[in-house]
Design a protein around this motif. Sequence first.
Motif, PDB file in Angstrom:
ATOM      1  N   ARG A 234     -19.788  -5.854   1.363  1.00  0.00           N
ATOM      2  CA  ARG A 234     -19.392  -7.066   1.263  1.00  0.00           C
ATOM      3  C   ARG A 234     -18.779  -7.391  -0.311  1.00  0.00           C
ATOM      4  N   GLY A 235     -17.576  -8.197   0.099  1.00  0.00           N
ATOM      5  CA  GLY A 235     -16.623  -8.572  -1.225  1.00  0.00           C
ATOM      6  C   GLY A 235     -15.646  -7.695  -1.628  1.00  0.00           C
ATOM      7  N   ILE A 236     -15.466  -6.405  -0.697  1.00  0.00           N
ATOM      8  CA  ILE A 236     -14.456  -5.556  -0.861  1.00  0.00           C
ATOM      9  C   ILE A 236     -13.090  -6.336  -0.632  1.00  0.00           C
ATOM     10  N   ASP A 237     -13.070  -7.459   0.223  1.00  0.00           N
ATOM     11  CA  ASP A 237     -11.895  -8.113   0.720  1.00  0.00           C
ATOM     12  C   ASP A 237     -11.566  -8.944  -0.564  1.00  0.00           C
ATOM     13  N   ARG A 238     -12.063  -9.260  -1.643  1.00  0.00           N
ATOM     14  CA  ARG A 238     -11.780  -9.731  -2.877  1.00  0.00           C
ATOM     15  C   ARG A 238     -11.155  -8.997  -3.970  1.00  0.00           C
ATOM     16  N   ALA A 239     -11.063  -7.826  -3.632  1.00  0.00           N
ATOM     17  CA  ALA A 239     -10.595  -6.666  -4.814  1.00  0.00           C
ATOM     18  C   ALA A 239      -9.201  -6.880  -4.851  1.00  0.00           C
ATOM     19  N   ASP A 240      -8.444  -6.590  -6.006  1.00  0.00           N
ATOM     20  CA  ASP A 240      -7.112  -6.596  -6.328  1.00  0.00           C
ATOM     21  C   ASP A 240      -6.585  -5.428  -5.789  1.00  0.00           C
ATOM     22  N   SER A 241      -7.208  -4.340  -5.855  1.00  0.00           N
ATOM     23  CA  SER A 241      -6.690  -3.148  -5.130  1.00  0.00           C
ATOM     24  C   SER A 241      -8.017  -2.273  -4.794  1.00  0.00           C
ATOM     25  N   ILE A 242      -7.664  -1.513  -3.813  1.00  0.00           N
ATOM     26  CA  ILE A 242      -8.687  -0.598  -3.246  1.00  0.00           C
ATOM     27  C   ILE A 242      -8.091   0.913  -3.165  1.00  0.00           C
ATOM     28  N   ALA A 243      -8.869   1.859  -3.419  1.00  0.00           N
ATOM     29  CA  ALA A 243      -8.451   3.284  -3.230  1.00  0.00           C
ATOM     30  C   ALA A 243      -9.685   3.627  -2.283  1.00  0.00           C
TER      31      ALA A 243
ATOM     32  N   GLY B 299      -4.995   9.927   1.658  1.00  0.00           N
ATOM     33  CA  GLY B 299      -5.838   9.034   1.116  1.00  0.00           C
ATOM     34  C   GLY B 299      -4.782   7.701   1.041  1.00  0.00           C
ATOM     35  N   CYS B 300      -5.245   6.654   0.309  1.00  0.00           N
ATOM     36  CA  CYS B 300      -4.478   5.386   0.382  1.00  0.00           C
ATOM     37  C   CYS B 300      -4.994   4.558  -0.754  1.00  0.00           C
ATOM     38  N   VAL B 301      -3.954   3.704  -1.288  1.00  0.00           N
ATOM     39  CA  VAL B 301      -4.054   2.599  -2.178  1.00  0.00           C
ATOM     40  C   VAL B 301      -3.443   1.422  -1.401  1.00  0.00           C
ATOM     41  N   LEU B 302      -4.283   0.276  -1.847  1.00  0.00           N
ATOM     42  CA  LEU B 302      -3.938  -0.956  -1.271  1.00  0.00           C
ATOM     43  C   LEU B 302      -3.895  -1.863  -2.454  1.00  0.00           C
ATOM     44  N   VAL B 303      -2.683  -2.866  -2.681  1.00  0.00           N
ATOM     45  CA  VAL B 303      -2.874  -3.727  -3.711  1.00  0.00           C
ATOM     46  C   VAL B 303      -2.596  -5.052  -3.254  1.00  0.00           C
ATOM     47  N   ARG B 304      -3.416  -6.007  -3.692  1.00  0.00           N
ATOM     48  CA  ARG B 304      -3.300  -7.465  -2.991  1.00  0.00           C
ATOM     49  C   ARG B 304      -1.984  -8.053  -3.597  1.00  0.00           C
ATOM     50  N   ASP B 305      -1.609  -7.964  -4.702  1.00  0.00           N
ATOM     51  CA  ASP B 305      -0.338  -8.286  -5.281  1.00  0.00           C
ATOM     52  C   ASP B 305       1.051  -7.424  -4.912  1.00  0.00           C
ATOM     53  N   GLY B 306       1.476  -7.374  -3.763  1.00  0.00           N
ATOM     54  CA  GLY B 306       2.552  -6.366  -3.354  1.00  0.00           C
ATOM     55  C   GLY B 306       3.625  -6.481  -4.418  1.00  0.00           C
ATOM     56  N   GLU B 307       4.015  -7.660  -4.866  1.00  0.00           N
ATOM     57  CA  GLU B 307       5.227  -7.793  -5.467  1.00  0.00           C
ATOM     58  C   GLU B 307       5.065  -7.013  -6.872  1.00  0.00           C
TER      59      GLU B 307
ATOM     60  N   GLY C  51       0.844  -1.178   0.044  1.00  0.00           N
ATOM     61  CA  GLY C  51      -0.022   0.047   0.144  1.00  0.00           C
ATOM     62  C   GLY C  51       0.980   1.284   0.059  1.00  0.00           C
ATOM     63  N   LEU C  52       0.284   2.415  -0.103  1.00  0.00           N
ATOM     64  CA  LEU C  52       0.744   3.776  -0.021  1.00  0.00           C
ATOM     65  C   LEU C  52      -0.143   4.793   0.294  1.00  0.00           C
ATOM     66  N   LEU C  53       0.344   5.623   1.165  1.00  0.00           N
ATOM     67  CA  LEU C  53      -0.249   6.787   1.790  1.00  0.00           C
ATOM     68  C   LEU C  53      -0.140   8.054   0.432  1.00  0.00           C
ATOM     69  N   VAL C  54      -1.479   8.407   0.088  1.00  0.00           N
ATOM     70  CA  VAL C  54      -1.262   9.414  -1.102  1.00  0.00           C
ATOM     71  C   VAL C  54      -2.151  10.719  -0.580  1.00  0.00           C
ATOM     72  N   SER C  55      -2.350  11.295  -1.732  1.00  0.00           N
ATOM     73  CA  SER C  55      -2.988  12.611  -1.389  1.00  0.00           C
ATOM     74  C   SER C  55      -4.382  12.309  -1.347  1.00  0.00           C
ATOM     75  N   GLY C  56      -4.961  11.577  -2.080  1.00  0.00           N
ATOM     76  CA  GLY C  56      -6.388  11.046  -2.121  1.00  0.00           C
ATOM     77  C   GLY C  56      -6.987   9.941  -3.196  1.00  0.00           C
ATOM     78  N   THR C  57      -7.889   9.798  -3.120  1.00  0.00           N
ATOM     79  CA  THR C  57      -8.477   8.756  -4.057  1.00  0.00           C
ATOM     80  C   THR C  57      -8.047   8.852  -5.596  1.00  0.00           C
ATOM     81  N   SER C  58      -8.039  10.187  -5.973  1.00  0.00           N
ATOM     82  CA  SER C  58      -7.656  10.391  -7.305  1.00  0.00           C
ATOM     83  C   SER C  58      -6.236   9.739  -7.769  1.00  0.00           C
ATOM     84  N   MET C  59      -5.299  10.113  -6.785  1.00  0.00           N
ATOM     85  CA  MET C  59      -3.972   9.359  -7.008  1.00  0.00           C
ATOM     86  C   MET C  59      -3.956   7.965  -6.718  1.00  0.00           C
ATOM     87  N   ALA C  60      -4.711   7.544  -5.788  1.00  0.00           N
ATOM     88  CA  ALA C  60      -4.819   6.184  -5.513  1.00  0.00           C
ATOM     89  C   ALA C  60      -5.282   5.273  -6.560  1.00  0.00           C
TER      90      ALA C  60
END
Lengths: 492, 492
Positions: free
Chosen positions: A294-303, A317-325, A148-157
């Motif tokens: 419900r189902g958000i835990d199945r996402a490949d990425s979340i902003a 804001g924040c972006v999370l990416v399931r496949d960190g590599e 993940g990464l902290l960012v300015s907001g969802t636009s960047m995420a």
Amino acid sequence: MSGNSEPYGKPEMSLDPDDWQSFRASAHAALDDAIEFLRTVRQRPVWRPVPEPVRSALEAPVPAAGEGFDAVYREFKELILPYSTGNTHPRFFGWVHGTGQPGGIVAEMLAAAMNANCGGRDHAAIHLERVVLGWCKEFFGLPPRTSGLLVSGTSMANLIALTVARNARDVRQIRDNGVGGRPRWVAYASAEVHESVVKAMEILGLGGDQLRKIPTDEHFRIDLRALRDRISDDRGCGLEPFCVIGTAGTVNTGAIDDLNELASLCAAEKIWFHVDGAFGALCVLSEQLRSLVRGIDRADSIAFDFHKWMHVPYDAGCVLVRDGELHRATFSMRPSYLGTLPRGLAGGDYWPCDFGPELSRGFRALKIWFALKEHGTRRFGQLIAQNCSQARYLAERIGAEPELELLAPVSLNIVCFRYGVCGVDECRLDRLNEDLVEDLQESGVAAPSTTRLGGRLAIRVNITNHRCRRADLELLVSAVLTGGRARKAQLS
Amino acid sequence: MSGNSEPYGKPEMSLDPDDWQSFRASAHAALDDAIEFLRTVRQRPVWRPVPEPVRSALEAPVPAAGEGFDAVYREFKELILPYSTGNTHPRFFGWVHGTGQPGGIVAEMLAAAMNANCGGRDHAAIHLERVVLGWCKEFFGLPPRTSGLLVSGTSMANLIALTVARNARDVRQIRDNGVGGRPRWVAYASAEVHESVVKAMEILGLGGDQLRKIPTDEHFRIDLRALRDRISDDRGCGLEPFCVIGTAGTVNTGAIDDLNELASLCAAEKIWFHVDGAFGALCVLSEQLRSLVRGIDRADSIAFDFHKWMHVPYDAGCVLVRDGELHRATFSMRPSYLGTLPRGLAGGDYWPCDFGPELSRGFRALKIWFALKEHGTRRFGQLIAQNCSQARYLAERIGAEPELELLAPVSLNIVCFRYGVCGVDECRLDRLNEDLVEDLQESGVAAPSTTRLGGRLAIRVNITNHRCRRADLELLVSAVLTGGRARKAQLS
């Protein structure tokens, strides 16, 4: 330092105050003003225009000689502080702005004192960012390999998540050679998708038109059958569907797509599943609302954002990416001046610059960490539920007023309605409601915004506001009725 | 609010403190700590590693119940504040980090209190951003039609400028349809170009390999003849040269390309001329140094930072684009919920979201405005010249020490050198110097960084530090000599 001869003999200067005591006193006075600004916010108008003389005064040329801290502060207090956006006020209902919180001003002051550049290296700010990201994975139920990464907001995420999604097919090849000459890539979202997703497609060189806007159902959620058909058609034309964007909380009405169905569809079609959850994603913090996402835990990425429903001061804001590599492989680039060393300041195995476009990054983790620890996740969940309950309350009040018309079902915290006048054409009705919103804002009583739903102009009340009370909504309804009647009288 | 029955009868809560007086006292105590942190910085080690028990303590799970402000603050003071990057210290010489300044902590606290979202709309923060951008145009001598945007730093600024440059040929077509199917676009910069430019090419879908890295002369400046030849070759192969990136202050040695010649070349070739001036661009503020960046006023776009040589707290950078209309046409997107209204909060003719990827944006203009007004441009120019004079002083000191070897000419504020040992192979020498830098950092005496020049590991001393004195450089030289001798003794 004495005794050096020219050219090195000049006395050396710095930006530190000559008199620390005097600076300290000024800084404490400023802090008192900042706290009073928040404590007494309810007593002031929500918003007022910046008067012409104030604008002119601000437009002074850049000073060659310094004016000193106290003179600048006086100018700030007179010309800037009184003319804020108003989103700290209990009756700010415009767009999706958070309210902020008093603890946040201390956190930002401390971050500025430490003055960390959070691009990388080995220091406390970097560890704290990882801690905060770990907490976010926990909220959403994402696996440990998530980055993940902290960012300015969802636009960047959104931009970062879509970059990873684009590069997923062949990351090295796409980084080096770009997207030219490939089959045209297409992405999918509902017609209510946020503009930042279109902008991300444009920046990435994929083209805004390659985001398919799929029709919605009567609750403004993406129509799954239409989505499936469009993907199939596109594949038939030799195009390459690469990403579906689900929205958790549309900006117009707060609608949440069926994320669980979208996750299943994406898994079956082998398409990246991204969730734009700018404000809606944080429903996971509320026991009452969690089922909506419900189902958000199945996402490949979340902003998502912290400055909206978590009221962390702008921006966060924040972006999370399931496949960190894959996330790291998309952005990591280490020239010799950014090498990691085994020991010392250039150590550490987590450098945020490996996960996004920015090398210089402020210390956003501190204000988020402060907010989460000061208040705890439960309180944020309760406040989110409180805002949704307030929205339902407002919808009921609107339903009880014959002059007011609800324009969309209330799915979350957003209420779209209008002042209705029988026998008036839609065009004049739009104009009346737009005038009414401008009147309300200029009166300082309340600040809703406007949008269009099915072509009709709507008064849009968004409640992401921890200071709002039901009494404030009563006041809003009265003000809309009074203002609407006055505007109606002018029609005839 | 009393008398409401369920489900609306629950008492409403907020994030405001129950006891404002107590919060006020805590906030003032924190402010005192922040000021003391800066006032006494010279008495502490530059940097120290985050101890394992501190890391573990930070890794606590996210709290469901709030811990209250005071408990969180105590933890901050114990676990975070002591383990900063060290760039506030007079002997921090790593990378290109600014020092920060006391006025900045007040500005950030005030920005957090106002909690502005600077994406757009009509409020003082937006006017102030335009004022600050106007000042920057003035610095660089750019025409009134120039637009700009405050961003996190030069990485983002480069990305935005290259997006505009890419879209310049046919903005609507490229936004809608992307870059697929076009002749391959190529950009040019010196081999010393910052990695953020490569990253921008990758994100934009153009491909990092399409940035041609042109060899440099002995001063690490772009070789103009080689550049001309390469452009001509590329055109001959049917490729489309679209942008030349000139660097004002390379990260390795502080070299500045001949911007005036680059501007002429780009004008003749009809290619976009972008200047990456992360720290070097601000030489325009110094009468002594201004001639180094001659021609910068002819750039199509400029990227630079305030958090480096202007010591504004992280993060704060800027992009300026000469063709303001093209800049707006590249990023502007106004769905109905972002419509401009004639009056009220949604008024205003300058919305920053029209000039970049972000819709949520904090109030960066305030800390920049504070810094420029408190100190004035002249003082910043003098401090920049002071750092360059200190770099020349250090180079002379190194020249006078037989054990030390200067590895690059000092063009600005960066000194690259090493501890040399006769008869030792390059590989072991690299290792010795890397160990030496890690030793220095861990000792807390000074924090230079490392880089590679012509394959050799260099101790890199970067002076963007308003607290640094010549005496600090003396101390650095002694510490390098002592440390080098100790490491040398271990070799035999």
